[in-house]
Each structure stands twice: as structure tokens, then as C-alpha cells.
Design an enzyme around this catalytic site. Sequence first.
Site, PDB file in Angstrom:
ATOM      1  N   HIS A 289       0.832  -1.213   0.000  1.00 21.84           N
ATOM      2  CA  HIS A 289       0.000   0.000   0.000  1.00 21.84           C
ATOM      3  C   HIS A 289       0.865   1.261   0.000  1.00 21.84           C
ATOM      4  CE1 HIS A 289      -3.658   2.353   1.015  1.00 21.84           C
ATOM      5  NE2 HIS A 289      -2.783   3.131   1.638  1.00 21.84           N
ATOM      6  N   GLU A 290       1.808   1.323   0.918  1.00 25.88           N
ATOM      7  CA  GLU A 290       2.639   2.527   1.027  1.00 25.88           C
ATOM      8  C   GLU A 290       3.597   2.660  -0.156  1.00 25.88           C
ATOM      9  OE1 GLU A 290       1.803   4.703   3.015  1.00 25.88           O
ATOM     10  OE2 GLU A 290       0.518   3.532   4.340  1.00 25.88           O
TER      11      GLU A 290
ATOM     12  N   HIS B   5       1.890   4.518  -2.901  1.00 31.62           N
ATOM     13  CA  HIS B   5       1.962   5.973  -2.710  1.00 31.62           C
ATOM     14  C   HIS B   5       3.333   6.508  -3.116  1.00 31.62           C
ATOM     15  CE1 HIS B   5      -1.899   6.351  -0.857  1.00 31.62           C
ATOM     16  NE2 HIS B   5      -1.595   5.672   0.233  1.00 31.62           N
TER      17      HIS B   5
END
EC number: 3.4.24.-
Length: 428
Positions: A21-22, A25
Site C-alpha cells: 500500500h505505502e 503511494h
Amino acid sequence: MSYLVTIIAFIIVFGVLVTVHEYGHMFFAKRAGIMCPEFAIGMGPKIFSFRKNETLYTIRLLPVGGYVRMAGDGLEEPPVEPGMNVKIKLNEENEITHIILDDHHKFQQIEAIEVKKCDFKDDLFIEGITAYDNERHHFKIARKSFFVENGSLVQIAPRDRQFAHKKPWPKFLTLFAGPLFNFILALVLFIGLAYYQGTPTSTVEQVADKYPAQQAGLQKGDKIVQIGKYKISEFDDVDKALDKVKDNKTTVKFERDGKTKSVELTPKKTERKLTKVSSETKYVLGFQPASEHTLFKPIVYGFESFLKGSTLIFTAVVGMLASIFTGGFSFDMLNGPVGIYHNVDSVVKAGIISLIGYTALLSVNLGIMNLIPIPALDGGRILFVIYEAIFRKPVNKKAETTIIAIGAIFMVVIMILVTWNDIRRYFL
């Protein structure tokens, strides 16, 4: 020993989901030229870290999320202003590479300066009076330069490297990429499972005791070709046909030893709880399908599994949100880290395949939950970007930061309540 296995599995599942997820980003942030000073897995005290290029990678103690810290993503101001006394280190071009704020450093050949003017965003300079000659000098700041405090380096981010000063589209991609990468991970896992396990067919592998298939005399190797008036060519057709005939008496045609035979039976109605707020009615014959290994079918089957899982979770999330307004909400509808640990403990006992499938569903869940329009979540921040795109101006930075802070406090309170509820449910 089982506790140790569960803990290891939980750490791996949590680590993979948050890292993916990170990383989503950070991947799009860096493609947009946004500086990312820190990439963190977990929250709280730092237990491990290393630096690569301009990013500090950290693992933190509490398994309750993670974050990518992006330059300009807040109200932080440079720690240097006119009137301050600092030390500077220069490179061969007489540009500042390090601005040293205290005496906790090991740099040599540095200059002390009283700052008179400075700009760390656009023109990148410090102007001030140096101690060695008591004269006023103008120094350019190198594109790659750092503040140094307590022995730690914080890279200086010019305006064009800051999240707040990017156009709406790269902002949107940066924020949406976290959930997007969770969806991609889930899709890859579903397809991988389909390749490993094979895709189900309409051929009987095993019949269940006291179910219609056994009572009607179906055997291993029988290939179902028709249910009622509905032709069957693959296993999904079986489910679709049974959904239509329901628990009415129907004729099932099948092939055995090259001959087509038929039996009459009544599908069995079953209720399966899907989530804490939804259940599913299914009609079954009671047989396990044989699997086949092909080149392309697993891709289609994995994609279908992803869509089914996503639809199921999206429906559950919408139902949960609706229950807040209808009065049916319960914290039992949510799982925090403790609840996920409990689920992992149950899934691990079923084997690695079940754990991978659970991880895929959890990844979808993480992606969808992060798109809920709460200010502290990706979905809430995307709303700010949409506002900026429509009205051609960003939301007031101070107002945005305040709203996000309120959202973050709300999320922390919810997390505490959910965690306590999980502890009460599973361990007290």
C-alpha cells in the site's frame, strides 16, 4: 508453537499489505518528483531504519498501519529563519550542502553564519554575516542539501519537490495508488492461487454425504452437462443454473463412460454468513468439482474471484456505513489488528493456501476501506484534490491540515474502541 506460527504469519501478512500500500503511494510520488523523506511500516517508536538516497526506511513498533512522509504535505516550516545563528558546510562550488542546527555533529570545515535572509523553496539561498570575517555573504543552497539536527539529516525540499505544489492529477495518482496497489496485489494472489490449484470444472471429484448429489447416485468422474433447461460447460454454469432452479425438483443430465444419463433431484438450500452484516443463500448439489490446469483459464478465474471478493467487501462496507444512520451499527462489524490476528490464527490452521486467499481478501478490504471519504484516509484526501481540480484552487492549507488532524483523531479513537472490542470478543 502454534502461537509462534500465528505471530509470524500475522507479521508477514501485515507487512506485505502495508508495504504494498505505502509503496504504491511512494512509487507515484517519486514519479511526480515529490520528495519522500520517510517510508514507514508500523507506527510508534522506531526499531529499525536505513537510508537509501533521499528516503529513510523505517520499521516501527506498533502494527497499526504505516505511512509515506512527503515533503510539503503539512504545515511544517523550515527550521531556519532570519536572526538565527547556524553553521553551514560548503561544496567545491561554494554552495551550501548542510545547514547544521546544533553541536551534535561530526562535520569539519564548517562556517558559522548569522542568517539575515533565506529562502528554502524557490531561490534557495542563505544570506548572512559569517563569523570568520564579519562580512555579509550570499550563499546558494545546493539542490541536494540537508538540515542537520541531533545527528539526523532532513533533506531540503524546494517548492517543485513538494506535494502541496503539484497539479491535481499527480496528487490524485499519488493518493489513489495505495489502494490501487492493494487491488493489484489481491488480483495477483487470486490468479496465482488459480494457477496452483487449477480451475474448477463441471466434473465430479467427490460427493458429500447426505447431499442431493450422493442421494441421486452421482459418482466421481461424472460430468454434468445440463441442469433443468440450462446447459453446463464449466463449473460457474452450475452455480448460475442452481441459482435459477433454486430448491425445486429438477433434472440433472451428466456423462458417464461416454453415455449421457439423467437423474431427478432437489438442490439443497444453504445459508452462508459472508460478513458480520451480510449472508448469502445458495443452492447446492453437494459435490467437489475436479480441477484442470490450463494456460489462460486461471487468469480469467482469478479475475472473477477478485471481482466477487471486491463486490462482497464493497457491499459489506456500504452496509456498515448505512447502519450508522439506520441504528444497526456495531463494533463487531469491524476488525482491528487484534481481530485480524484472531482470523489469521484460524486461517493458518487450514494451511498456506487458505492464508494466501485470506491475504488477498484482506488486501481488497484495505484498499476499499482507505477509499472511504474520511479526511485522514486516502479517500478523504482525494476529495480535497477533486475540489482543487473543480475550483482551480487548493483548499486552504491550514483548514485542510486541521480537518485531516480531526479525522486522524477520529480514526485513533475508532481504532482504540475496535481493538478493545476485539480483545473483549476473542480473549475475555
